[in-house]
Design a protein around this motif. Structure first.
Motif, short mmCIF file in Angstrom:
data_model
loop_
_atom_site.label_atom_id
_atom_site.label_comp_id
_atom_site.label_asym_id
_atom_site.label_seq_id
_atom_site.Cartn_x
_atom_site.Cartn_y
_atom_site.Cartn_z
N GLU A 121 0.95 -1.22 0.06
CA GLU A 121 0.11 0.15 -0.24
C GLU A 121 0.90 0.74 0.12
OE1 GLU A 121 -2.27 -0.41 3.10
OE2 GLU A 121 -3.68 -2.16 2.78
N ARG A 122 1.67 1.01 0.83
CA ARG A 122 3.12 2.53 0.73
C ARG A 122 3.45 2.52 -0.08
NH1 ARG A 122 6.78 0.85 5.37
NH2 ARG A 122 4.29 1.79 6.71
N ASN A 123 3.60 1.70 -0.99
CA ASN A 123 4.28 1.81 -2.33
C ASN A 123 3.80 1.67 -3.47
OD1 ASN A 123 7.42 2.18 -1.28
ND2 ASN A 123 6.28 0.57 -0.09
N ARG A 124 2.50 1.44 -3.47
CA ARG A 124 1.36 1.81 -4.64
C ARG A 124 1.29 0.82 -5.65
NH1 ARG A 124 1.33 5.15 -1.82
NH2 ARG A 124 0.67 7.62 -1.58
N ARG A 125 2.30 -0.08 -4.92
CA ARG A 125 2.27 -2.11 -5.44
C ARG A 125 1.14 -2.61 -5.76
NH1 ARG A 125 5.53 -5.79 -4.37
NH2 ARG A 125 6.29 -5.93 -6.83
N PHE A 126 0.74 -3.89 -6.03
CA PHE A 126 -0.56 -4.45 -6.20
C PHE A 126 -1.41 -4.45 -4.48
CE2 PHE A 126 2.96 -7.63 -5.73
CZ PHE A 126 2.52 -8.39 -4.90
N LYS A 127 -2.23 -4.83 -4.42
CA LYS A 127 -3.04 -4.78 -3.31
C LYS A 127 -3.06 -6.79 -2.64
CE LYS A 127 -7.77 -4.16 -1.20
NZ LYS A 127 -9.01 -3.42 -1.53
N VAL A 128 -2.83 -6.97 -1.53
CA VAL A 128 -2.66 -7.31 -1.16
C VAL A 128 -3.94 -7.98 -0.23
CG1 VAL A 128 -1.80 -9.22 0.92
CG2 VAL A 128 -0.66 -8.14 -0.63
N VAL A 129 -5.07 -8.57 -0.51
CA VAL A 129 -5.96 -8.65 0.16
C VAL A 129 -5.57 -9.70 1.59
CG1 VAL A 129 -8.59 -9.46 -0.06
CG2 VAL A 129 -6.99 -8.40 -2.23
N TYR A 130 -6.03 -9.75 1.86
CA TYR A 130 -5.88 -10.37 3.54
C TYR A 130 -7.30 -11.15 4.00
CZ TYR A 130 -4.24 -12.30 8.17
OH TYR A 130 -3.73 -13.18 9.29
N PHE A 131 -7.54 -12.38 4.42
CA PHE A 131 -8.31 -13.21 4.43
C PHE A 131 -7.88 -14.10 5.43
CE2 PHE A 131 -11.89 -16.73 4.58
CZ PHE A 131 -11.92 -16.43 5.40
N ASP A 132 -8.58 -13.93 6.57
CA ASP A 132 -8.12 -14.63 8.42
C ASP A 132 -8.98 -15.60 8.33
OD1 ASP A 132 -7.61 -15.87 10.73
OD2 ASP A 132 -7.86 -13.94 12.28
N ALA A 133 -8.64 -16.95 8.24
CA ALA A 133 -10.20 -18.19 8.08
C ALA A 133 -10.07 -18.77 9.90
CB ALA A 133 -9.32 -18.80 7.43
N GLU A 167 -15.78 -12.91 -11.09
CA GLU A 167 -16.08 -12.12 -12.00
C GLU A 167 -15.38 -11.00 -11.61
OE1 GLU A 167 -19.94 -9.20 -13.99
OE2 GLU A 167 -20.16 -11.62 -13.13
N PHE A 168 -15.89 -10.53 -10.17
CA PHE A 168 -15.08 -9.74 -9.58
C PHE A 168 -13.50 -9.75 -9.47
CE2 PHE A 168 -13.65 -7.48 -5.30
CZ PHE A 168 -14.00 -6.41 -5.63
N VAL A 169 -12.92 -10.33 -9.84
CA VAL A 169 -11.51 -10.36 -9.74
C VAL A 169 -10.95 -10.39 -10.87
CG1 VAL A 169 -11.25 -11.82 -7.20
CG2 VAL A 169 -11.14 -12.88 -9.60
N THR A 170 -11.84 -10.49 -12.06
CA THR A 170 -11.20 -10.33 -13.06
C THR A 170 -10.24 -9.11 -13.46
OG1 THR A 170 -12.44 -12.52 -14.30
CG2 THR A 170 -11.59 -10.56 -15.48
N LYS A 171 -9.16 -9.11 -13.95
CA LYS A 171 -9.07 -7.52 -13.73
C LYS A 171 -8.37 -7.10 -12.72
CE LYS A 171 -10.83 -7.18 -18.97
NZ LYS A 171 -12.04 -6.37 -19.75
N LYS A 172 -8.61 -7.81 -11.54
CA LYS A 172 -7.55 -6.95 -10.99
C LYS A 172 -6.41 -7.17 -10.58
CE LYS A 172 -12.44 -5.11 -8.67
NZ LYS A 172 -12.39 -4.60 -8.83
N ASP A 173 -5.88 -6.16 -9.99
CA ASP A 173 -4.43 -5.86 -9.56
C ASP A 173 -3.98 -6.10 -8.04
OD1 ASP A 173 -1.51 -5.77 -10.13
OD2 ASP A 173 -1.80 -3.60 -9.57
N ILE A 174 -4.24 -7.66 -7.93
CA ILE A 174 -4.59 -8.11 -6.10
C ILE A 174 -3.95 -9.62 -6.42
CG2 ILE A 174 -6.45 -7.23 -6.11
CD1 ILE A 174 -8.36 -9.61 -5.77
N LEU A 175 -3.96 -9.66 -5.53
CA LEU A 175 -3.11 -11.16 -4.39
C LEU A 175 -3.91 -11.30 -3.13
CD1 LEU A 175 -1.17 -13.47 -4.30
CD2 LEU A 175 -0.32 -12.17 -2.70
N ILE A 176 -4.87 -12.57 -3.31
CA ILE A 176 -5.63 -12.80 -2.25
C ILE A 176 -4.20 -13.86 -1.51
CG2 ILE A 176 -7.52 -14.62 -1.33
CD1 ILE A 176 -8.61 -14.21 -4.36
N ALA A 177 -4.32 -13.54 0.33
CA ALA A 177 -4.10 -13.64 0.85
C ALA A 177 -4.75 -15.11 2.30
CB ALA A 177 -2.78 -12.55 1.56
N ILE A 178 -4.37 -16.08 1.51
CA ILE A 178 -5.80 -16.79 3.05
C ILE A 178 -4.50 -17.26 4.55
CG2 ILE A 178 -6.85 -18.38 3.39
CD1 ILE A 178 -8.26 -18.05 0.77
#
Length: 311
Positions: A121-133, A167-178
């Protein structure tokens, strides 16, 4: 319930706004993703109307104080485990593949993932979507929780929800961390196969958990239980294994957190035989190192004066 002076509110406001500005996120996104607020309206009042009566509740100030304490009181260093987590995340993001990280509790999985999120976030890179399971007990809860983390929750069957997420993640610049995926016990773990299938070639996914996560998959595959082999085979490459902290890493963390005197270092490093039960050697994890830091901080808390105390 604790109240806050105007000076305390100003200090909390200045610190949290500085963190929000450094993150590069909008007020609304920072409030929702970092503070857990339902919307940014509370945070707007904190930013602009912090000194006006009754606009910011005590619960909001407490939430901000807790967040600041968690994120600023403890300082980490780039350990071997943190580097492994970050490099695994980079590979998963670049290749758009599902990858796994395995380590015992206290080996720094959560810390590394959260710090990567902040760093990006600080360096304006890809977004990390964090999910605590960690609190998930059923497949339905897992899918719903992941949808909330992605901010695309819609009611419906799990099959329909997976399509919504795809459909939502299509073309999103993200990484999903579970994180804490090992909370999915026994056959429930096979739900990640459906997640990996839904996100195939669209987005990278990192699953982090204790060895139970992989051991559960392996045991099920050996016994030819339904979907276990298919789930395991969808993971790209072997899981990245994390290790216990080293003595050098423990020393570096202690020094980064202000423990520099020989007397204190001798205690926390276990150099004094009689005090080893109070050192990081009693719990050889990064959590154990943090416990030692908290112990040293606790020793500086002024003692209560009981003289002439009337009860």
């Amino acid at each position: 319930m604790k109240d806050y002076t105007l000076e305390q509110k100003q200090q909390l406001r200045n610190r949290i706004v500085a963190m929000q500005e450094e993150s590069g996120l909008s007020l609304n996104k920072f409030a929702v993703e970092h503070l857990g607020f339902r919307s940014g309206s509370k945070f707007i009042h904190v930013s602009k109307n912090w000194d006006k009566p009754n606009l910011v509740g005590i619960d909001t100030w407490k939430a901000i104080e807790k967040y600041l304490s968690k994120n600023q009181d403890y300082k980490g260093v780039p350990t071997a485990n943190l580097k492994k987590v970050w490099e695994t995340c980079e590979r998963a993001y670049t290749l758009k593949k599902p990858m796994a990280i395995v380590g015992e509790g206290g080996y720094g999985k959560t810390f590394a993932l959260e710090k990567l999120k902040v760093h990006n976030e600080r360096n304006r890179r890809f977004k990390v979507v964090y999910f605590d399971a960690s609190m998930v007990k059923t497949n339905k809860q897992f899918i719903a929780g992941l949808m909330h983390a992605l901010d695309c929750h819609k009611p419906g069957t799990m099959a329909a929800q997976l399509l919504v997420m795809r459909e939502f993640v299509t073309k999103k610049d993200i990484l999903i961390a579970i994180d804490e995926v090992s909370s999915l016990e026994s056959h429930n773990i096979t739900i990640i196969k459906d997640v990996m299938t839904a996100f195939k070639d669209l987005v990278g996914i990192v699953f982090a958990g204790t060895p139970y996560f992989i051991n559960n998959l392996n045991r099920g595959a050996i016994r030819d239980r339904h979907l276990f082999s298919e789930t395991r085979d969808r993971l790209f490459m072997l899981p990245e294994q994390l290790n216990k902290p080293t003595e050098d890493e423990a020393l570096a963390i202690f020094k980064a957190n202000g423990i520099t005197s020989n007397e204190e270092l001798d205690i926390v490093m276990g150099r004094i035989e009689a005090a080893k039960s109070h050192s990081w050697l009693a719990k050889r994890t990064f959590r154990g190192i943090k416990d030692c830091i908290d112990m040293i901080k606790m020793s500086t808390i002024p003692s209560i004066n009981y003289d002439n105390l009337q009860l």
